[in-house]
Every structure is written in C-alpha cells, then in structure tokens.
Motif scaffolding. Sequence first.
Motif: not given
Length: 240
Positions: A209-234
């Motif tokens: 995940v990139m925010v303002n030119g920096a990587i802020t998060m990484t993981g498997s596709g499934r892990e990120l899909l399950a994160k509430p903050e990812i679901r809310q933002a994207y």
Amino acid sequence: MSGPLLAIDGVSAFYGNIQALKTVSLDVNRGEIVTLIGANGAGKSTLMMSVFGNPRAREGTIRFDGRPIAHLSTHHIARLNIAQVPEGRRIFPRMTVFENLQMGAALTGGDTFDADLERVCTLFPRLKERLTQRGGTLSGGEQQMLAIGRALMSRPKLLMLDEPSLGLAPLIVKQIFSTLADLNAEGMTIFLVEQNAFHALKLAHRAYVMVNGAITMTGSGRELLAKPEIRQAYLEGGRH
C-alpha cells in the motif's frame, strides 16, 4: 538466478523539488503477482515509471534479474525483457491490431512471431477477429487487450501493468484480471499498479500500500483484503 526478479531498495525520486517517492522498497519474486495499491496521486505510477528511468531514482537502487538498472537509459531497460502496459493503454490508433502487435515484437527479432501471435489471439479471441482493424476504432476493453497483447509479443520476463482496469466496464475488468491469472499460472511474473483494490488484492500473492509516495503496509493479498483500514480506505462500495 536467486533473489527477486525486481528489487527496488530505498528509492527516492523527485519532480523538480517535489519528492514523489520516499525511500520506497519493494520486491517482485519470480512467478509472483505483486500488486501496489493506493489512492490517485499516491505515487504508484511514478514508481512504475522509475523502473524505466523516468523519473530517475535519486537515491536507492533498482535491480532487475540481479543487475542494477537505475543508471541505464530507458531504451536499454526495455531490452531487458521488461514489458510495460502503460496507464491509458497508449496503443498506436492509426495502425491495425496486427501492426500494433508487430511493434510489440520488434525486440524479439521476429523468429517467434507466428507462435506469439497465435498465443495472443488465443488469450484474446476478440483481437483475432479484429487483426485488420485500426487500433483507434476498438472499444476501450479491446484496446486494453491489445496493449497487453502488444506487451506479451516481446516475450517479457516481467509484465508491468499500470491501472489496467481504468475506465472499463465491470465485465471487461473481470476478463482482464482472469487473463492475468491465466498468464501467471503459465509462469509469467506480474507487477500490477491498481486503484481497483478489490480485484487487485484478490489476484495478488503479495501486495503493498502506498500513501504520499511511501509504502505504509505490506502483506499477502488476502491479509490486506481482510484489514478493516484497507476495506474502509479502498473498498467501501468498491466491489466493482
């Protein structure tokens, strides 16, 4: 060769005095689909373009297949078996579908042209029906198929795609992502930049995940899909 196929380590890049990338590190291993998601303007496309030297990495290193490439010119980088499907497709509108595919094969010497053409036409039967049609008369989805097909004609080790779902109908988006899954199953390594986080994360082995030119998060596709903050933002209302 061991190690990642594409290794971006601590890369910073600028447009004039504006810092577009902030010490970005990202790896794409052989046989993987790696996705980079983020809001519009986050720096995703800039990172992809920096692999091709425009903009140049002012700090950090970029390696492809173990070789440092940040100092190479763009046309030399293109000869290293990296193919890019740019945002907005950028096919040659006045050329026929067949001629566009010929342009994609320009770096291979032409020995495998017939086999590569047959492969692209099998992947995208719609293109086979339109080989003599000018690229500019195709629908948006067909143009995206042509842009991917043109990239595949160069027999790349790494296929990089920038926003392949942009502006396409949901059914066509599903077809494009299904084709990318098929290509990966055949062994193609794919680096995908996408705003359509739902489809991209479902497809990816790993994601950043990139925010303002920096990587802020990484993981498997499934892990990120399950994160509430990812679901809310994207993903809120975004199951396209």
